[in-house]
Write a protein that holds these residues in place. Structure first.
Motif, PDB file in Angstrom:
ATOM      1  N   TRP A   6      32.885 -31.636  49.474  1.00 15.34           N
ATOM      2  CA  TRP A   6      31.502 -32.049  49.759  1.00 15.34           C
ATOM      3  C   TRP A   6      30.584 -31.636  48.622  1.00 15.34           C
ATOM      4  N   GLN A   7      30.779 -30.425  48.081  1.00 17.36           N
ATOM      5  CA  GLN A   7      29.925 -29.938  47.000  1.00 17.36           C
ATOM      6  C   GLN A   7      30.098 -30.774  45.739  1.00 17.36           C
ATOM      7  N   TRP A   8      31.356 -31.118  45.402  1.00 23.92           N
ATOM      8  CA  TRP A   8      31.573 -31.878  44.177  1.00 23.92           C
ATOM      9  C   TRP A   8      31.127 -33.323  44.321  1.00 23.92           C
ATOM     10  N   THR A  12      28.409 -34.896  41.753  1.00 21.76           N
ATOM     11  CA  THR A  12      28.660 -36.159  41.067  1.00 21.76           C
ATOM     12  C   THR A  12      27.525 -37.155  41.311  1.00 21.76           C
ATOM     13  N   ALA A  13      27.096 -37.250  42.556  1.00 21.70           N
ATOM     14  CA  ALA A  13      25.980 -38.144  42.884  1.00 21.70           C
ATOM     15  C   ALA A  13      24.722 -37.738  42.129  1.00 21.70           C
ATOM     16  N   GLY A  14      24.467 -36.456  42.026  1.00 14.56           N
ATOM     17  CA  GLY A  14      23.294 -35.969  41.311  1.00 14.56           C
ATOM     18  C   GLY A  14      23.356 -36.266  39.833  1.00 14.56           C
ATOM     19  N   ALA A  15      24.552 -36.107  39.219  1.00 12.19           N
ATOM     20  CA  ALA A  15      24.707 -36.358  37.793  1.00 12.19           C
ATOM     21  C   ALA A  15      24.494 -37.835  37.470  1.00 12.19           C
ATOM     22  N   VAL A  16      25.069 -38.728  38.269  1.00 10.87           N
ATOM     23  CA  VAL A  16      24.890 -40.166  38.064  1.00 10.87           C
ATOM     24  C   VAL A  16      23.424 -40.546  38.228  1.00 10.87           C
ATOM     25  N   ALA A  17      22.782 -39.976  39.235  1.00 10.51           N
ATOM     26  CA  ALA A  17      21.366 -40.256  39.467  1.00 10.51           C
ATOM     27  C   ALA A  17      20.517 -39.792  38.289  1.00 10.51           C
ATOM     28  N   GLY A  18      20.822 -38.624  37.734  1.00  5.71           N
ATOM     29  CA  GLY A  18      20.066 -38.099  36.600  1.00  5.71           C
ATOM     30  C   GLY A  18      20.173 -38.974  35.373  1.00  5.71           C
ATOM     31  N   PHE A  19      21.385 -39.478  35.089  1.00  6.26           N
ATOM     32  CA  PHE A  19      21.572 -40.347  33.936  1.00  6.26           C
ATOM     33  C   PHE A  19      20.788 -41.646  34.093  1.00  6.26           C
ATOM     34  N   SER A  81      21.432 -31.028  34.533  1.00 10.14           N
ATOM     35  CA  SER A  81      20.463 -30.422  35.443  1.00 10.14           C
ATOM     36  C   SER A  81      20.571 -30.981  36.855  1.00 10.14           C
ATOM     37  N   TRP A  82      20.597 -32.324  36.947  1.00 14.48           N
ATOM     38  CA  TRP A  82      20.688 -32.926  38.274  1.00 14.48           C
ATOM     39  C   TRP A  82      22.016 -32.604  38.940  1.00 14.48           C
ATOM     40  N   GLY A  83      23.101 -32.641  38.139  1.00 15.88           N
ATOM     41  CA  GLY A  83      24.394 -32.298  38.710  1.00 15.88           C
ATOM     42  C   GLY A  83      24.416 -30.879  39.244  1.00 15.88           C
TER      43      GLY A  83
END
Length: 307
Positions: A6-8, A12-19, A81-83
Motif C-alpha cells: 500500500w505504501q509503495w 508511485t502515484a505521488g511520483a507520477v503526479a509530481g512529474f 518530493s511528491w513520491g
C-alpha cells in the motif's frame, strides 16, 4: 493487501503526479521565482510588468529554453518530493490509524502532513537550491553560469561549502505548514463530498464515487488556502538561496536578514511578490496532481475493497 505494498503504491502515484505537475506548469515557476527576487533595488533581470510580459520578455531574450531553465532539477525534485511526501504521509496515516483500525481525526491528518513535509524538506533542500540558482541565470548574470546540475553542485561545494546546500532550510521547514493546511483541507473536503454523494446515491463503495472533476475541484480549493497563508515563506527561501556575487558576497546573509530587509524596503507587499504566477501555476497544478494521484491509485489497486 500488505502495508508495504500500500505504501509503495501511494509513493508511485505521488511520483507520477509530481512529474505531470511540473511538466505542465513549469514556465510559470520561472516567472514566479524571478518576481520573488526582484526587490526593486539592484537586479540582474529586466523589469517585468506582469506575468504575461515576463513570459514574453524571457522568451525574447533567452529563447524558449529560458522558460525551462532548471527544468531537470525541478522534475527530479518534484518527483522525489511528491513520491516521498505521499509515502511518508501514507505511512504516518497508517501509524495513526493503527493499520486502519481507527478513523483518523483532522488532527491526525494535520500531524501526518506536517511530519511528511518536514522529512521531505530535509531530504530535498539541495535540489531546490540548485533549481532556484539555475532559474535565476540569464544573459545579464555577472557570475560564470552553471552548465547544469552537476556543475552547479560542484561549484557550490567548492565556492561556498556544503552548508550552502541548505540555505533557505528554515523557511522551507516553516513551509511544512503549507502541506499540512493543503492536505488537511483536501482530506476534510473529500470526506464531505464523499458523504454527500453517498447519501445522494445511496450506494456502497464511497471511494469510487468521485470523478476527475471532483478531484480537480478539491485539489484547487485546498491549494488556494495554503498559498495565501504560507506564501511569504517561499519568498524568503528563494531570496535566501540566491547565488552570491562574483566577489563572493551574498545578497542576504540568512533568512532573518531577508525578513528584515524585505520589511524595511518593501513592506508586506514584498512578501507576496510573484503570487499571481504562483496561483496560476499551483492551483491548476494541484488539481492535476490530485487527478493523477487518485486515478493512478485506482489503476494500482482496482480491487482494493476485496483485498
Amino acid at each position: 493487501m500488505s502495508l508495504s505494498q500500500w505504501q509503495w503504491e501511494t509513493a508511485t502515484a505521488g511520483a507520477v503526479a509530481g512529474f505531470a505537475t511540473v511538466a505542465a506548469m513549469y514556465p510559470l515557476d520561472i516567472v514566479r521565482t524571478r518576481f520573488q527576487v526582484n526587490d526593486g533595488r539592484v537586479t540582474n533581470f529586466p523589469a517585468y510588468k506582469n506575468t504575461a510580459h515576463a513570459i514574453f520578455t524571457i522568451t525574447r531574450l533567452e529563447g524558449l529554453k529560458g522558460l525551462y531553465a532548471g527544468f531537470l532539477p525541478a522534475v527530479l525534485g518534484s518527483t522525489v518530493s511528491w513520491g516521498l511526501y505521499f509515502f511518508f504521509y501514507g505511512r504516518a496515516k497508517q501509524r495513526y490509524s493503527k493499520n486502519r483500525e481507527e478513523k483518523l481525526s483532522s488532527g491526525h491528518h494535520l500531524a501526518s502532513a506536517a511530519e511528511a513535509g518536514a522529512l521531505v524538506s530535509l531530504c530535498t533542500n539541495p535540489i531546490w537550491l540548485i533549481k532556484t540558482r539555475l532559474q535565476l541565470q540569464n544573459p545579464l548574470h555577472q557570475s560564470r553560469r552553471y552548465s547544469g546540475i552537476y556543475d552547479a553542485l560542484r561549484t557550490i561545494l567548492r565556492e561556498e561549502g556544503w552548508t550552502a546546500l541548505y540555505k533557505g532550510l528554515g523557511p522551507g521547514l516553516l513551509m511544512v505548514s503549507h502541506g499540512a493546511i493543503q492536505f488537511t483541507a483536501y482530506e476534510e473536503l473529500r470526506r464531505i463530498m464523499v458523504d454527500y454523494k453517498e447519501k445522494k446515491q445511496k450506494s456502497e463503495g464511497a471511494s469510487n464515487l468521485l470523478n476527475s472533476f471532483d478531484y480537480a475541484l478539491l485539489g484547487g480549493s485546498s491549494k488556494i488556502a495554503a498559498i495565501l497563508i504560507t506564501y511569504p515563506f517561499q519568498v524568503i527561501r528563494t531570496r535566501a538561496q540566491q547565488r552570491p556575487s562574483k566577489e563572493g558576497i551574498p545578497r542576504y546573509m540568512n533568512s532573518w536578514h531577508v525578513v528584515k530587509e524585505t520589511a524595511r524596503f518593501e513592506g508586506i507587499r514584498g512578501f507576496y511578490k510573484g503570487i499571481t504566477p504562483n496561483l496560476l501555476k499551483n492551483v491548476p497544478a494541484s488539481s492535476i496532481t490530485f487527478i493523477v494521484y487518485e486515478n493512478v491509485l485506482k489503476l494500482l489497486r482496482p480491487k482494493r475493497r476485496n483485498d
